[in-house]
Design a protein around this motif. Structure first.
Motif, short mmCIF file in Angstrom:
data_model
loop_
_atom_site.label_atom_id
_atom_site.label_comp_id
_atom_site.label_asym_id
_atom_site.label_seq_id
_atom_site.Cartn_x
_atom_site.Cartn_y
_atom_site.Cartn_z
N TRP A 683 99.27 96.04 87.53
CA TRP A 683 99.15 95.42 88.87
C TRP A 683 100.25 96.01 89.74
O TRP A 683 101.42 96.03 89.37
CB TRP A 683 99.31 93.91 88.80
CG TRP A 683 98.12 93.20 88.19
CD1 TRP A 683 97.87 93.01 86.89
CD2 TRP A 683 97.05 92.64 88.91
NE1 TRP A 683 96.70 92.35 86.69
CE2 TRP A 683 96.15 92.09 87.95
CE3 TRP A 683 96.70 92.53 90.25
CZ2 TRP A 683 94.97 91.45 88.30
CZ3 TRP A 683 95.53 91.89 90.59
CH2 TRP A 683 94.66 91.36 89.63
N LYS A 685 101.67 96.42 94.04
CA LYS A 685 101.58 95.95 95.42
C LYS A 685 102.12 97.04 96.32
O LYS A 685 103.22 97.56 96.11
CB LYS A 685 102.38 94.66 95.64
CG LYS A 685 102.33 94.17 97.08
CD LYS A 685 103.23 92.95 97.28
CE LYS A 685 103.20 92.53 98.75
NZ LYS A 685 104.15 91.43 98.99
N VAL A 727 101.41 87.46 85.23
CA VAL A 727 100.25 88.32 84.88
C VAL A 727 99.85 88.02 83.44
O VAL A 727 100.69 88.05 82.54
CB VAL A 727 100.59 89.81 85.05
CG1 VAL A 727 99.38 90.66 84.64
CG2 VAL A 727 101.01 90.10 86.49
N PHE A 736 95.98 87.43 87.61
CA PHE A 736 97.22 87.59 88.37
C PHE A 736 97.43 86.30 89.18
O PHE A 736 96.56 85.90 89.96
CB PHE A 736 97.11 88.80 89.29
CG PHE A 736 98.31 88.98 90.19
CD1 PHE A 736 99.49 89.53 89.70
CD2 PHE A 736 98.26 88.62 91.53
CE1 PHE A 736 100.58 89.69 90.53
CE2 PHE A 736 99.36 88.78 92.35
CZ PHE A 736 100.53 89.32 91.85
N TYR A 749 96.95 94.73 96.97
CA TYR A 749 97.24 94.77 95.54
C TYR A 749 96.27 95.76 94.88
O TYR A 749 95.06 95.71 95.16
CB TYR A 749 97.11 93.38 94.92
CG TYR A 749 98.21 92.42 95.35
CD1 TYR A 749 99.30 92.20 94.51
CD2 TYR A 749 98.15 91.76 96.57
CE1 TYR A 749 100.29 91.32 94.89
CE2 TYR A 749 99.14 90.89 96.96
CZ TYR A 749 100.22 90.66 96.13
OH TYR A 749 101.22 89.81 96.50
N VAL A 751 94.74 97.13 91.26
CA VAL A 751 94.54 96.84 89.82
C VAL A 751 94.05 98.14 89.15
O VAL A 751 93.01 98.68 89.54
CB VAL A 751 93.52 95.70 89.63
CG1 VAL A 751 93.41 95.36 88.16
CG2 VAL A 751 93.90 94.49 90.46
#
Length: 1274
Positions: A683, A685, A727, A736, A749, A751
């Motif tokens: 994950w 950001k 997570v 998440f 975000y 993935v």
């Protein structure tokens, strides 16, 4: 008339007694006079009784009888009999027929007075009722709905309060009724105790004042109610009623008796003196409380003891008119004389003067107590007397009981001849009558304790409520148990509206409670005390529900939890949850909660059957909140081994890469994945700002990835243990979670799933929305009388959602309670706030509202005070005008407001022009102005404005243009009325004669005396533009004469003449001689003084002195002849005589005295008078002094005088314009020793005319006439 200083003798030898009779029977009252032929008048309630079918009047010698036939309840009341100056009152009491005892009408009175006989059943009933509860001092006459009460012939009362009696602990009501048919406004009634204590300040638990108005009979009724009466309640009371042009008052007494059980009559009460009767009863102001007897008077009047009777049946003691006059103010003399039949007012005044001169001085006291003292509650008071004997013992009494020393409450001091009683921490219990007793003498006073004004320590607060809500106003005052009044829009709220308003007291706190508010309850509420009032506003609005946060659509996977949440404005609102239109019943899996304003629906372990439309319906409101629950299915296709990783996001109807979350809620991203072998989930950001951030691998990443040593500049790697971020990855999904989403959590975000076969990546955009930021402090402008304009700027951050509107609140500056001004959101950035109280400081604040909710409040605005500009000035007028100036004057505006007045501005403009020019720089505080430097001949309009802190008010403009040009005005002297007659001044006094005049341009003033110009420095003249003054600092006889003043403008002139007379004391008489001495008499003669002091002589004063003592005594005063006879001399003594002359200035400085004493010899022989023939002295009438023409002012009583002689004594008749005045009550005629007087009371212009006085006897007749002119004052 009795001699001054002696006790008057009653005209009655037997007085009528009060009686009690039954309805329908006959009542007889008898009175006997000292001599026969005395004229007797009978009265009822102050009105004379004449013979009729109802009343029978009979006279036999000295015996006089009044008979009342067929007695009814209307005949009950007070009666009186009058003979000369003696007046005796008595009562007639009427009972029901079944309760009356058989027998004559006078039987009850005689039975009650018989010694040793018990009281009748009627008396016992009355005493029992008084001791149990209450009694009434109002007469048992008809009420407002019955027959009309007898009207008062003089004054405003229809029914006056009557004397009353009550037992300690009982209640009593005094009633007064006033006719309202002829009154435009309700009368003003005041109740007093004693001379000046206003009972309106004493209203409380034990004293109430009530008033009512009967529209049918148009009668006002006023009541004074005393509950739980104490001995201190006894005394004299007064009721005053006044209208616009009338005034009347009435005195009455209250007697408070000690509680006495049946058969325990206190015989000693009959021997108590008036000052202590009834355990502390005070003497009334009218000094007519002579009904109670003391022991000494009982011994004088009766040798046998009798049982005391009821005071209503006891014969009243005759009123002593001279005692009443001696204590009354001079302004009341005429009224008292009229009521008691005294006609010789001059003789009455002379006798009163002698009585006051003969009053004895106290032998025990040098200085007595004042009649009354006043002290504020909680303070101390000192009562001080001075004694004649410094060693005398003193006793202090309070309501007849001796005051004992008790701690620091009472302090006794003795310093020389002074004796002082100090009372500390005065309370209402100290309000009583006090006496200082020294031997057999005593002096009395009354102490009045004044309660301090009740102040408001915490004011009322403004309130804003919805319809049906409970309202409670709370106010705190300075005193516990204080009496307060609640008002709504200026109208007092009464306790009759019990179901609407509730009043509650809690110590110093007072509460007004409205259980269920309605729209009619909106308005201004006030709490009023004796020291001020508190004001607050109540705003009541219809119920309206606001949705701060609505429910949102949800997409939830299997076995997950679904939460629907909404927030409304009212935390008390309940509601129902619906599923596809049907009510949802909670169970173990479905839960419904309500906490404050938040309503939640929670569904655990979501199944496909839960996918539906859900709604929340608030109870009582026509609205509902709806959302849809989407069940998210995971579709996994069969793949062979070594399948590359894949992210499965299938959400029908929803964009998978955009997720919206409300700040503070949990952010949960549930991503289904697949792949074989199991992929690694990362994950990330995206960082919007370039920043070095350490990153780390996901917990399921391979060991060789070494993600913790990797640095990213554009993306941030998220791990499961980073603060609020969690997570969680399993074989088939990755979850998440962010606890309590914040603004910083917003972004994109990424993935990423990886395995050896391959990888897959999805970008999810997360948007965090929140309430807006607080707006900046609002700004206030356009402040008016009760309104203002509020402006504000939008918030710096709108929370990610557009601002839907704003909510405005206000509060008083010193308050803590904010009140909402709008329920519908304001779309604009300004609002005009109204319904504020002028003169009260306020503050404002604002909220911003978006779809998420309401922001925090803004900072308060600067405090402001609604103040309106003043009204326009009134009565603007031009006072004067010249070639270059205009003088204006005006009055203050009718409405000033809380801002007061800072001043006035004056402007002018040319006629036909719109440009206004300021007449002065700045403002003027005066209401007049002289505008200078104006163009001659211009036609100007003027206007005036009033200014205060709110700005200028509306202008007032002159109605017509003013021409700037001086107006020629004829000169005219305005001689004052008092200067039109002879002006008299004493020698040495200053003379200051001011004579106003008119004229334009300024006239020339000239003064002359006897036709010659004024010379010398002693007489000065001062002139101004409007008046002239003649001034003499010290007048001399030489200044007497005729003065003439003239004002001239060109050939126009006006003159006035003044006569100035300077007077001085006369010189003594001349050449006093003893003409003859015989027996006890001496005849004197003298000549008038050589100098009369430039004034008419008013008479002479003759004095005598014994040769031995040479002390001079006045024999004659104001004697007008130049010869007299001094009598009543003592035989054997020698006397000197002297004479003073008098004028308006006073007596002469010296007197003329006889040179030799006059000896009064003792008679040695018997004197035989000579015998004379009887002579005929008959003589026709002749006027020695005729009538003189008179000019009088209307409204002032005047007299016409003349002198006549004739034998036998002539009969006198008066005529006006030929009409006989003998039957006219407005004219009074007197004849004394030949001097005839006609008195005209308050003449009017119609009384002017020719008056004739005719004298007739057997020898003939004579007449004289005069003209009377009645002038109306200008």
């Amino acid at each position: 008339m009795p001699e001054p200083g002696k006790k008057p003798v009653s005209a009655f030898s037997k007085k009528p007694r009060s009686v009690e009779v039954a309805v329908g029977s006959q009542a007889v009252f008898e009175a006997e006079t000292e001599r026969a032929g005395v004229k007797v008048r009978w009265q009822r309630e102050g009105s004379d009784i004449s013979a009729s079918d109802k009343y029978g009047l009979a006279t036999e010698g000295r015996r006089h009888t009044l008979t009342v036939q067929d007695v009814g309840t209307a005949d009950q009341g007070s009666y009186a009999v009058i003979a000369g100056s003696s007046k005796v009152k008595f009562d007639l009491k009427v009972t029901e027929a079944e309760k009356a005892e058989p027998g004559p009408a006078s039987a009850p009175a005689e039975a009650s007075g018989a010694p040793g006989k018990p009281p009748s059943s009627t008396e016992l009933e009355s005493s029992t009722q008084s001791s149990e509860g209450s009694s009434s001092a109002a007469p048992n006459g008809p009420g407002p709905g019955g027959p009309t009460a007898p009207e008062d012939p003089i004054g405003l009362f229809l029914m006056r309060p009557q004397d009353g009696e009550v037992t300690v602990g009982g209640s009593i009501t005094f009633s007064a009724r006033v006719a309202g048919a002829s009154l435009l406004k309700p009368p003003v009634v005041k109740w007093f105790k004693g001379k000046w204590v206003d009972l309106s300040s004493k209203v409380g638990q034990h004293l109430q004042l009530q008033d009512s108005y009967d529209r049918a009979s148009k009668v006002y009724q006023f009541e004074l109610r005393i509950t739980d009466a104490q001995v201190t309640s006894a005394g004299g009371y007064r009721c005053e009623v006044s209208t616009k042009d009338k005034f009347d008052s009435c005195n009455f007494n209250l007697t408070v008796h000690e509680a006495v059980g049946p058969g325990e009559l206190d015989l000693r009460s009959a021997f108590r003196r008036p000052s202590v009767a009834g355990a502390g009863r005070r003497t009334s102001d009218s000094h007519e409380d002579t009904g109670t007897l003391d022991f000494s008077s009982l011994l004088k009047k009766s040798s046998s003891f009798r049982t005391p009777r009821d005071s209503k049946l006891e014969a009243p003691v005759e009123e002593d008119v001279w005692e009443i006059l001696r204590h009354a103010p001079p302004s009341e003399y005429e009224r008292i004389a009229f009521q008691h039949g005294v006609t010789d007012l001059r003789g009455m005044l002379k006798r009163l003067k002698g009585m006051k001169r003969d009053e004895k001085k106290s032998t025990a006291f040098q200085k007595k107590l004042e009649p009354a003292y006043q002290v504020s509650k909680g303070h101390k008071i000192r009562l001080t007397v001075e004694l004649a004997d410094p060693d005398a013992e003193v006793k202090w009494l309070k309501n007849g009981q001796e005051v004992q020393m008790s701690g620091s409450k009472y302090i006794f001091e003795s310093i020389g001849t002074k004796r002082t009683l100090t009372i500390s921490q005065c309370s209402l219990a100290d309000d009583a009558a006090y006496q200082c007793v020294v031997g057999g003498e005593k002096c009395s006073t009354e102490l009045f304790v004044k309660e301090p004004p009740v102040l408001i320590t915490r004011p009322l607060e403004d309130q804003l409520v919805m319809v049906g809500q409970r309202v409670e106003f709370e106010c705190e005052v300075s005193e516990e148990g204080a009496q307060v009044k609640w008002l709504k829009d200026g109208v007092e709220l009464t306790r009759e509206e019990t179901f609407k308003y509730r009043f509650k007291k809690d110590g110093r706190k007072h509460h007004l409670i409205i259980n269920e508010a309605t729209l009619e309850d909106a308005g201004h509420y006030a709490l009023r005390t004796s020291g001020g009032q508190a004001l607050a506003e109540l705003i009541v609005q219809e119920k309206k529900l606001e949705v701060y946060q609505s429910i949102a659509d949800l997409a939830v996977g299997a076995k997950d939890q679904a939460v629907f949440k909404c927030e409304v404005s009212d935390e008390n609102v309940r509601g129902v949850w619906l599923k596809n239109g049907k009510e949802l019943v909670p169970d173990g899996r479905i839960k419904v909660s309500h906490i404050g304003r938040v309503h939640k629906l929670t569904i655990d372990d979501v199944t496909p059957e839960d996918e539906a439309d859900y709604s929340f319906v608030p109870e009582g409101f026509a609205c509902n909140l709806s959302a849809k629950l989407h069940f998210m299915e995971v579709k996994i296709d069969f793949v062979p081994r070594q399948e590359p990783p894949k992210i499965h996001l299938d959400c029908p109807g929803r964009t998978p890469d955009t997720i919206v979350v409300v700040a503070g809620n949990k952010l949960r991203l549930d991503v289904p994945i697949s792949g074989d072998p199991a992929p690694t989930v990362i994950w990330q950001k995206t960082i919007t700002q370039r920043k070095k951030t350490p990153v780390g691998p996901a917990p399921d990443a391979p060991e060789d990835a070494d993600a913790t040593d990797e640095w990213q500049f554009d993306k941030k790697l998220l791990c499961e243990t980073e603060g609020r971020v969690h997570v969680e990855t399993t074989k088939d999904r990755s979850i998440f979670t962010v606890e309590g989403a914040e603004k910083e959590d917003e972004g994109v975000y990424t993935v990423t799933v990886k395995n050896p076969v391959g990888e897959d990546q999805v970008n999810l955009t997360v948007k965090v929305i929140d309430v807006p930021d607080a707006p900046a402090a609002p700004e206030i402008s356009n402040v008016g009388e009760d309104c203002c304009t509020v402006r504000w700027a939008p918030p710096a951050y709108d929370g990610g959602q557009p601002v839907l509107g704003y909510i405005l609140e206000r509060k008083k500056k010193k308050s803590y309670r904010w009140m909402r001004l709008n329920f519908d959101l304001l779309r604009e950035l300004s609002h005009e706030a109204r319904r504020m109280i002028e003169g009260v400081a306020y503050e404002m604040r604002v909220y911003a509202v978006n779809a998420v909710g309401m922001s925090r409040p803004s900072a308060p605005s600067q405090s402001f005070m609604p103040i309106g500009p003043p009204g326009e000035p009134t009565h603007l007028a031009m006072e004067d005008v010249s070639d270059t100036t205009v003088s204006l004057k005006w009055r203050a505006p009718e409405r000033v407001g809380a801002g007061g007045l800072d001043g006035y501005s004056v402007e002018y403009c040319q006629e036909g022009c719109s440009e206004w020019v300021a007449a002065l720089q700045g403002l003027t505080e005066r209401t007049s102005l002289l505008v200078k430097d104006l163009p001659t001949g211009a036609r100007l309009l003027f206007r005036v404005r009033a200014h205060n802190v709110a700005g200028p008010g509306a202008p007032v403009t002159t109605k017509e243009p003013v021409t700037v040009q001086e107006i020629l005005q004829r000169p005219r002297l305005q001689l004052p009325r008092h200067l039109r007659q002879t002006i008299q001044r004493k020698v040495g006094e200053s003379v200051n004669l001011l004579i106003p005049f008119q004229g334009k341009p300024r006239p020339q003033v000239t003064w002359t005396k006897e036709g010659q110009p004024l010379v010398g420095e002693e007489v000065s003249v001062r002139n101004s533009s409007t008046d002239t003054i003649l001034f003499i600092r010290a007048a001399r006889r030489a200044h007497s004469g005729t003065y003439q003043v003239a004002v001239r403008i060109e050939n126009m002139e006006d003159k006035a003449t003044l006569v100035l007379q300077i007077v001085d004391k006369p010189s003594p008489p001349q050449d006093i001689r003893v003409m003859e001495a015989w027996g006890f008499n001496v005849a004197l003669e003298w000549k008038p003084p050589q100098d009369d002091g430039n004034s008419e002589l008013l008479g002479y004063t003759v004095q005598k002195a014994d040769k031995k003592t040479m002390e001079w005594f006045t024999v004659l005063e104001h004697y007008r002849r130049t010869q007299c006879v001094v009598s009543e001399l003592i035989i054997g003594n020698g006397y000197y005589f002297r004479v003073f002359s008098h004028n308006m200035v006073g007596p002469s400085d010296t007197a003329t005295t006889t040179k030799e004493p006059v000896f009064i010899p003792r008679p040695g022989i018997t004197y035989e008078p000579p015998k004379f023939k009887a002579l005929d002295f008959s003589e026709a009438p002749s006027f020695t002094q005729p009538l003189a023409n008179r000019s009088v002012i209307a409204g002032y009583t005047t007299v016409l005088c003349c002198a006549v002689r004739g034998s036998p004594k002539p009969k006198i008749s008066w005529f006006k314009n030929g009409l006989d005045l003998g039957e006219d009550a407005r004219f009074r005629m007197f004849s004394k020793q030949g001097v005839l007087t006609l008195e005209i009371r308050k003449p009017c212009p119609f009384d002017g005319g020719i008056y004739v006085c005719r004298a007739t006897n057997l020898q003939g007749e004579a007449e004289c006439e005069c003209r009377l002119e009645v002038r109306v004052p200008q």
